[in-house]
Structure formats: C-alpha cells, structure tokens
Design a protein around this motif. Sequence first.
Motif, PDB file in Angstrom:
ATOM      1  N   SER A  27       0.823  -1.211   0.000  1.00  0.00           N
ATOM      2  CA  SER A  27       0.000   0.000   0.000  1.00  0.00           C
ATOM      3  C   SER A  27       0.857   1.261   0.000  1.00  0.00           C
ATOM      4  O   SER A  27       0.543   2.213  -0.707  1.00  0.00           O
ATOM      5  CB  SER A  27      -0.949  -0.002   1.197  1.00  0.00           C
ATOM      6  OG  SER A  27      -0.249   0.208   2.397  1.00  0.00           O
ATOM      7  N   PHE A  72      -7.821   2.233  -4.153  1.00  0.00           N
ATOM      8  CA  PHE A  72      -7.647   0.782  -4.061  1.00  0.00           C
ATOM      9  C   PHE A  72      -6.191   0.409  -3.771  1.00  0.00           C
ATOM     10  O   PHE A  72      -5.921  -0.377  -2.865  1.00  0.00           O
ATOM     11  CB  PHE A  72      -8.143   0.104  -5.336  1.00  0.00           C
ATOM     12  CG  PHE A  72      -9.621   0.281  -5.543  1.00  0.00           C
ATOM     13  CD1 PHE A  72     -10.517  -0.484  -4.824  1.00  0.00           C
ATOM     14  CD2 PHE A  72     -10.119   1.227  -6.428  1.00  0.00           C
ATOM     15  CE1 PHE A  72     -11.893  -0.316  -4.973  1.00  0.00           C
ATOM     16  CE2 PHE A  72     -11.491   1.408  -6.594  1.00  0.00           C
ATOM     17  CZ  PHE A  72     -12.375   0.635  -5.868  1.00  0.00           C
ATOM     18  N   LEU A  76      -7.349   1.083   0.339  1.00  0.00           N
ATOM     19  CA  LEU A  76      -8.002  -0.196   0.622  1.00  0.00           C
ATOM     20  C   LEU A  76      -6.965  -1.229   1.070  1.00  0.00           C
ATOM     21  O   LEU A  76      -7.180  -1.967   2.038  1.00  0.00           O
ATOM     22  CB  LEU A  76      -8.768  -0.704  -0.600  1.00  0.00           C
ATOM     23  CG  LEU A  76      -9.651  -1.919  -0.337  1.00  0.00           C
ATOM     24  CD1 LEU A  76     -10.681  -1.636   0.741  1.00  0.00           C
ATOM     25  CD2 LEU A  76     -10.362  -2.377  -1.604  1.00  0.00           C
ATOM     26  N   ASP A  79      -5.888  -0.404   4.572  1.00  0.00           N
ATOM     27  CA  ASP A  79      -6.928  -0.801   5.523  1.00  0.00           C
ATOM     28  C   ASP A  79      -6.940  -2.317   5.715  1.00  0.00           C
ATOM     29  O   ASP A  79      -7.060  -2.817   6.842  1.00  0.00           O
ATOM     30  CB  ASP A  79      -8.305  -0.333   5.022  1.00  0.00           C
ATOM     31  CG  ASP A  79      -8.533   1.158   5.259  1.00  0.00           C
ATOM     32  OD1 ASP A  79      -7.722   1.782   5.964  1.00  0.00           O
ATOM     33  OD2 ASP A  79      -9.514   1.702   4.728  1.00  0.00           O
ATOM     34  N   TRP A 144     -11.594  -9.945  -2.251  1.00  0.00           N
ATOM     35  CA  TRP A 144     -12.378  -9.478  -1.109  1.00  0.00           C
ATOM     36  C   TRP A 144     -13.041 -10.652  -0.389  1.00  0.00           C
ATOM     37  O   TRP A 144     -13.119 -10.687   0.844  1.00  0.00           O
ATOM     38  CB  TRP A 144     -13.431  -8.454  -1.560  1.00  0.00           C
ATOM     39  CG  TRP A 144     -14.048  -7.748  -0.395  1.00  0.00           C
ATOM     40  CD1 TRP A 144     -15.266  -7.979   0.168  1.00  0.00           C
ATOM     41  CD2 TRP A 144     -13.441  -6.714   0.390  1.00  0.00           C
ATOM     42  NE1 TRP A 144     -15.462  -7.158   1.246  1.00  0.00           N
ATOM     43  CE2 TRP A 144     -14.363  -6.376   1.406  1.00  0.00           C
ATOM     44  CE3 TRP A 144     -12.210  -6.054   0.339  1.00  0.00           C
ATOM     45  CZ2 TRP A 144     -14.083  -5.398   2.366  1.00  0.00           C
ATOM     46  CZ3 TRP A 144     -11.943  -5.081   1.290  1.00  0.00           C
ATOM     47  CH2 TRP A 144     -12.870  -4.766   2.280  1.00  0.00           C
ATOM     48  N   THR A 177     -19.434  -4.108   1.792  1.00  0.00           N
ATOM     49  CA  THR A 177     -18.596  -3.873   0.620  1.00  0.00           C
ATOM     50  C   THR A 177     -18.861  -4.897  -0.466  1.00  0.00           C
ATOM     51  O   THR A 177     -18.880  -4.572  -1.653  1.00  0.00           O
ATOM     52  CB  THR A 177     -17.111  -3.922   1.027  1.00  0.00           C
ATOM     53  OG1 THR A 177     -16.885  -2.898   1.983  1.00  0.00           O
ATOM     54  CG2 THR A 177     -16.219  -3.713  -0.168  1.00  0.00           C
ATOM     55  N   TYR A 181     -19.818  -3.315  -3.880  1.00  0.00           N
ATOM     56  CA  TYR A 181     -18.890  -3.475  -5.003  1.00  0.00           C
ATOM     57  C   TYR A 181     -19.544  -4.223  -6.163  1.00  0.00           C
ATOM     58  O   TYR A 181     -19.389  -3.848  -7.326  1.00  0.00           O
ATOM     59  CB  TYR A 181     -17.612  -4.192  -4.552  1.00  0.00           C
ATOM     60  CG  TYR A 181     -16.521  -4.132  -5.589  1.00  0.00           C
ATOM     61  CD1 TYR A 181     -15.683  -3.022  -5.672  1.00  0.00           C
ATOM     62  CD2 TYR A 181     -16.358  -5.143  -6.531  1.00  0.00           C
ATOM     63  CE1 TYR A 181     -14.709  -2.935  -6.640  1.00  0.00           C
ATOM     64  CE2 TYR A 181     -15.381  -5.060  -7.504  1.00  0.00           C
ATOM     65  CZ  TYR A 181     -14.556  -3.960  -7.550  1.00  0.00           C
ATOM     66  OH  TYR A 181     -13.602  -3.864  -8.527  1.00  0.00           O
ATOM     67  N   ALA A 207     -19.000   3.424  -1.507  1.00  0.00           N
ATOM     68  CA  ALA A 207     -17.595   3.035  -1.482  1.00  0.00           C
ATOM     69  C   ALA A 207     -16.889   3.826  -0.393  1.00  0.00           C
ATOM     70  O   ALA A 207     -16.081   3.296   0.370  1.00  0.00           O
ATOM     71  CB  ALA A 207     -16.936   3.286  -2.833  1.00  0.00           C
ATOM     72  N   ILE A 211     -17.268   1.402   2.887  1.00  0.00           N
ATOM     73  CA  ILE A 211     -16.002   0.679   2.810  1.00  0.00           C
ATOM     74  C   ILE A 211     -14.970   1.432   3.644  1.00  0.00           C
ATOM     75  O   ILE A 211     -14.494   0.955   4.663  1.00  0.00           O
ATOM     76  CB  ILE A 211     -15.507   0.527   1.353  1.00  0.00           C
ATOM     77  CG1 ILE A 211     -16.539  -0.224   0.506  1.00  0.00           C
ATOM     78  CG2 ILE A 211     -14.166  -0.211   1.333  1.00  0.00           C
ATOM     79  CD1 ILE A 211     -16.169  -0.362  -0.953  1.00  0.00           C
ATOM     80  N   PHE A 212     -14.648   2.669   3.192  1.00  0.00           N
ATOM     81  CA  PHE A 212     -13.557   3.385   3.843  1.00  0.00           C
ATOM     82  C   PHE A 212     -13.957   3.955   5.196  1.00  0.00           C
ATOM     83  O   PHE A 212     -13.131   4.017   6.105  1.00  0.00           O
ATOM     84  CB  PHE A 212     -13.020   4.477   2.914  1.00  0.00           C
ATOM     85  CG  PHE A 212     -12.437   3.909   1.661  1.00  0.00           C
ATOM     86  CD1 PHE A 212     -11.359   3.045   1.729  1.00  0.00           C
ATOM     87  CD2 PHE A 212     -12.976   4.185   0.422  1.00  0.00           C
ATOM     88  CE1 PHE A 212     -10.819   2.480   0.581  1.00  0.00           C
ATOM     89  CE2 PHE A 212     -12.445   3.629  -0.735  1.00  0.00           C
ATOM     90  CZ  PHE A 212     -11.361   2.779  -0.651  1.00  0.00           C
TER      91      PHE A 212
END
Lengths: 464, 181
Positions: A27, A72, A76, A79, A144, A177, A181, A207, A211-212
Amino acid sequence: MTSEVKRAAVSERGPGEPTAMGFIISSIVFFVITALVGILAALKFVWPEYLGSMSFLTFGRMRPLHVNGILFGWLLAADMGLVYYVVPRLCGNRLWSEKLGLITLGLFDAVVLAAVFTTLGGWTQGLEYAELPLPLDLGVTVAWVLFGVNIFATIATRKHQQMYVSLWYIMGAIVWTAFVYITGNFATELFSGVNQANLNWFYVHNAVGLIFTPIGLALAYYFIPKAAQAPLYSHRLSMAGFWTIAFIYVWTGAHHMLHGPISQWLQTVAILCSVMLIIPVWTVITNFYGTVKGRWNRVNSDPILKYLIAGTTFYLLTCFQGPMHSLRTVNAIVSKTDWIVGHAHMAVLGAFSFFAIAGMLFAVPLMVRRPLYSAKLAQQSFWLMFTGGLIYFVSLWIGGFIQGLQWNNPTIPFIDTVIAMRPYWIARAFSGVIIFAGVVLFFYNIIQTIKGGVKPVAAEPRTA
Amino acid sequence: MFGKFDKNALMLFTGALTFFLIGGLMTTVLPWITEKSWGNPVAGLKEYSDQELRGRAIYIREGCWYCHTQQVRTLESDVKRYGWRGVDAPISLPGEFTRDKPHLFGTRRIGPDLARVGGKYDKSWHRTHFNNPRDLVPGSVMPPFPWIVTSNGGKDLDDLVAYVQSLGRGRDWRPNHDYEQ
C-alpha cells in the motif's frame, strides 16, 4: 548504516505476520506512486499542455489512475493490512490462515498492477470508481471474498466472546462492501441511463461511506485508545454510532444527482438521510475526543496521536460538509465545482489516510519488534501532510465556491470562470508537492523501520 | 437492546446486513420498479448510429466525461447558460438517456456541460478545437488531442464529431432546426 548487521537481524526473526506486512508495504508503494500521479494531474490545470503529447499521459488517464490508485492501491490495501493486524489481537488468537492471506495479497496486487496498464491505455468501463475492466473487477471481488473468509474465520475462532467495536465495523464493512462493489461493478452492466446512474451513485457514495468509513473508524477505535493509553470514552455511544451508520448511510446515493434528471422523491430521501448522518458522526467524534480528554499533552509529543486527532477533526469537518452540500440551495452553488474535490480530499486524505498512517506508525514497529526509525521524521511528515492538506482543501473551497457563484450568473462566460480558478489551481498544485513530500518521508520512515535497527523491544501483549 | 449483538458474531452480521438491505433495496430496486420515466425514451429519441457509438467510445476512452457533465439541471442558471442564441436549453429528462450505456452524466464541470452541445459548433470548429483548444478559446485548460484529428485518416475525428453533434438532439429544441453540421 550497518546494513549487513540489520539484514542478519531481519533473517533471524520468525515468519511474523507476512500478510499484514505484505499489504502494508504494497500500500505505501502505491501511495507514493499515485500521489505523484496526483501532482502530474494537478499541474495540467496550470500548464494544460504539460506532458500532454502522449495519450497515456493526458488528464483523462491521469485522473482515474490517481483516484483508483489512491482508493484501491493505497487506502483499501492499507486498511486490509491493518485489519489483518488488528483482528487477531482483538480476538486473542492468530490470523486463521497466513497462506490464504498471502494468496489474497498476490491476487490483489496483480489486479492493481494490471489496472495501472488498463487505465493508462484507456481501457475503461466509463463509470466513476468502477473504471476497471470486468476481469479485474472479478479479481477484486475474489480477493475481497478471500479476505472476508479469513477475517470471519479468525473472528469465529476468537478467544474473547465480547467483540470490541472495531470488530463490528470490520464485519459490517466486509459484508456491505461485497454488496456495494458487486452492485457498482457488475449490476450496473445490466442497466443504462438514469437506472444505471442511480446504481453508480449508490456505489460511489457507499464506497466511501460503507467501505472506507467503517474500516477507517474501526482502525481509529482501535488505535486512539492504544495511542492515548486510555479506555474508550463510551461503549454505549459506539453502539449508537454503529447502528445508525448501518441504517442511514446507504440511502444517500442520489444526493450526487440533486437538481439532475432523477426523481424528486429520491433526491429528498437522499437529502434527509444525508442530514441525519450528523447523528452517527457526532457519536463517533464525541467518543474519539472523549477518549483523549485529559491527555492532550500527549498529542503534542506523539505523531501517531497527532495523525489520529487531525484525522478525527477532518472526519468531523468532512461529515459536516456532506450534509450541507446535500441541501438543495447549497448544492446549487457547490455541486460540480472544485469545492467538492476539496471535500473529497479531506475525507480520503485528511481523515481515512491519516487513520491508516497512524495505524502503520503504531503497528509496524510492534510487528518488527523494534522502535520506529524516527519519531522526528514522523512529526515532519505529519506537518507536511497537514499543512499541504489544509492549503489543498481551503484553496479549492474558496475557488470552487467563487466559481459556483459565477456559474449562477449566466451572463459570465464559462471560460471566464475557468480563468478565475487559475490562482487556486496553482495553490493546489503547490500544496500537492508539500503533501507528496510528507508521503515520501512517511514511506521512508516505515521502510527504514522494517529494514533497519537492531534494538529489539518487548512485543505488545497479544490481547487487546 | 443491541447489547447481545456484540457477543454474537452471527447476530451482528445478520443485523448489519438487514439494516443495509432495507436502504439498499428502497433506493435501488424500488425506483427501478416504480420510476417508469427512467426507462422510457422520450418521443423522437433515435438509437445511436454505429458512427456515433464509435465516437462515444473515443469520448469514454479519452475521459472527456471527467471534465464535462451531460445534464441540464433544474436550475435557471443551467437553462440560461447552456441555451444558444437566446433560446433556453430544455431541462434534461431521464427519457433522453435511456440509450446511454455507460451513462455520462458526470460529476465535475472543469469544462462546460455538453448535454445540449449538439449543433452549436460546426465540424471545422471542432477539428481546430480538438487539435488545440487554446487556438479558439484562450485560457482553456482542456488538453490538446492532436492524435484524434490525425489518426485513422481523420475517421476518429468524424466519429467523435458525429457523437458530439448528437448530444441533446433527442429533443428538437432549436427554432427552425437551426443546428450546425
């Protein structure tokens, strides 16, 4: 640098947590690359012909590369890496399968790398946040599911029955998610026009929202009490926050099309729920500030707590702006302007990236069992990102608001409203360079922590 | 009331999914069933020609939609600004976009809205503008696209211009069919 000594020290250690570490390293590499792409895109507003003679370097390719790379490739993955770190500690066990985790990492990174080339080549589905071609969407979905299986299996075999609030948010994020998604990347392919746009905004909004937000909050709920060395302010508030966010967030997608060709009742529903989002946000904020109450002196000396408190404050501000933007009168001014770009950067950089950065500064030293390479460097990277971020947000808010007001006067030619933005775009590009410098220092600090230092410290107890 | 949920993972999972699905279904599946106007084309809307579809693919590939929205909103400023020669632009209706896949409503106006741009400028204007926008509009920040003008013996330009000229023409909003070719 006595790099040989350090390398020997590294090879002597056990396998540790390769999945969490792998996601974190991957990341931060993409963080540096795609932040740089952001600067290139910002410079094009100042010099439109800069790097513009080749199709793959035009704004139409740089923008999706920056947005998808940050969302992403960086956030992501960051995370996910930190979830792999946090969940076993909250469950009192180890990750269910490191092997499965490494397969997930390989698949995820293969998708992100391939996405760099499809994006530069202009191979796109033409839907925001869902640009990646279908085969890559499939890769993300499988990664995922593997991630979810691993985390849920770890939680199912936990030693502590009571689940801390971070675990709720993580479980919520994983299941939401999956739906969000799939809706945004596969279901949209079955529809056209407004029907498709509605699903697209459902995805784009959630999203960020499902998600975040939940993963970011899960990390903040874990790392704020850890860094402040204080118990969570209120368990009851955290419950109220979780269940209201679970219920309200999902209704708000249509606020991206206010005044647009979409049914009025859906716009009104989206506005009502957007405004109600103030409830979960304020419960979360009260909890975070309350936890640090009486320990503010630590914020001064600890860069990790600085990132967390700045992230909390940016989260509060961004989630106050959101409901305000959804009001029809405010929306008529700020919608489609650079104000919104400033808002989005405050959410993704100011709030959720800061939470992830703080998590890494806390977790990586414990994972490699040696102190952070340089606390001073972490302070400097914080101040660069914080100052650069503020210049970024504020310049685009001012410029965007002025442009919005100008648009509302149809006698002003459009091009004049573009020319009026120039000073704010120069400030934005400048702020991007400052933020990037902070990102590079952060990257260097983490990499040096992983590579260097021979002084082992006692590991954090494995229980929460 | 929610105390049980933080001990039982299955209950928490089910509760979180249920809450999500209520809002999710009400805002995605329900409108798809009830809002007939979203799926019914307005009278006079023609399917895109093959040429227009090729042009649309170029528009998507080059990311034009990141900087140009395609929606005249229910705001007087939109109606006036995106009109032409004193005629107001009609507000965009859902039925004008039924053939759009992917939709290109957009979120950001770095450049002007293009929902009604069809027929405003002629082809030689577009050729010059795509080659270097600043030749016609000083101060513009649009990237130059010289390769569109020259590639495939000019066919890409023909396709893209055909698409751009089709925008907003689902409704015949100019008096006396006053459109540039």
